[in-house]
Design a protein around this motif. Sequence first.
Motif, PDB file in Angstrom:
ATOM      1  N   MET A   1       0.840  -1.173   0.000  1.00  0.00           N
ATOM      2  CA  MET A   1       0.000   0.000   0.000  1.00  0.00           C
ATOM      3  C   MET A   1       0.889   1.242   0.000  1.00  0.00           C
ATOM      4  N   ASP A   2       0.477   2.233  -0.761  1.00  0.00           N
ATOM      5  CA  ASP A   2       1.268   3.449  -0.934  1.00  0.00           C
ATOM      6  C   ASP A   2       0.388   4.658  -0.620  1.00  0.00           C
ATOM      7  N   ILE A   3       0.165   4.913   0.669  1.00  0.00           N
ATOM      8  CA  ILE A   3      -0.703   6.015   1.084  1.00  0.00           C
ATOM      9  C   ILE A   3       0.092   7.315   1.051  1.00  0.00           C
ATOM     10  N   ARG A   4      -0.477   8.309   0.364  1.00  0.00           N
ATOM     11  CA  ARG A   4       0.189   9.604   0.205  1.00  0.00           C
ATOM     12  C   ARG A   4      -0.694  10.699   0.805  1.00  0.00           C
ATOM     13  N   LYS A   5      -0.198  11.332   1.833  1.00  0.00           N
ATOM     14  CA  LYS A   5      -0.956  12.362   2.547  1.00  0.00           C
ATOM     15  C   LYS A   5      -0.939  13.675   1.777  1.00  0.00           C
ATOM     16  N   ILE A   6      -2.124  14.186   1.494  1.00  0.00           N
ATOM     17  CA  ILE A   6      -2.235  15.508   0.868  1.00  0.00           C
ATOM     18  C   ILE A   6      -2.299  16.571   1.962  1.00  0.00           C
ATOM     19  N   ARG A 120       0.479  21.144  -2.381  1.00  0.00           N
ATOM     20  CA  ARG A 120       0.056  19.986  -1.588  1.00  0.00           C
ATOM     21  C   ARG A 120       0.060  18.706  -2.426  1.00  0.00           C
ATOM     22  N   ALA A 121      -0.432  18.816  -3.643  1.00  0.00           N
ATOM     23  CA  ALA A 121      -0.444  17.638  -4.523  1.00  0.00           C
ATOM     24  C   ALA A 121       0.991  17.197  -4.826  1.00  0.00           C
ATOM     25  N   TYR A 122       1.869  18.158  -5.077  1.00  0.00           N
ATOM     26  CA  TYR A 122       3.257  17.842  -5.405  1.00  0.00           C
ATOM     27  C   TYR A 122       3.963  17.145  -4.240  1.00  0.00           C
ATOM     28  N   ARG A 123       3.726  17.643  -3.030  1.00  0.00           N
ATOM     29  CA  ARG A 123       4.328  17.002  -1.851  1.00  0.00           C
ATOM     30  C   ARG A 123       3.846  15.561  -1.683  1.00  0.00           C
TER      31      ARG A 123
END
Length: 142
Positions: A1-6, A120-123
């Motif tokens: 799983m690859d959860i990416r926090k916005i 935010r999307a880029y981070r």
Amino acid sequence: MDIRKIDDTISVSPQIAVEDVAEIARLGFKTLVANRPDHEEPGQPAMADIEKAAAENGLKFVYLPVESGNVTDEDVDRFAPMIQDADKPVMAFCRSGTRCTILWALSSARELDLEEVVSRAYRAGYDIRGLAPRIIQQAEKH
């Protein structure tokens, strides 16, 4: 799983497995949003199975399928109030996480400036600078 926090309210992920749902709940997410249509790709888990696992793990489940490469204004208009009213934090997924990020970005443009949305999307690992005209359009509409 690859959860990416916005941000503190939403994270996105590529396709999850049914087995991932318990971990998503354990991590403290309250709502699970599926932006991927069933049968988009052979072998992907059925959304009904993910929904069942979400219920078993105390997560609210929202099925809001969006066609890949075709996020419409209507999709954004459905996503914006859903995400605003959802129990947070939210974890949204699709094939790669991009659709979820685009939906978030276009709906967030109604409250955040362009630079903040793109940043935010880029981070989170998604370069959405190419959507700048559409993000500005969403901001001007609301």
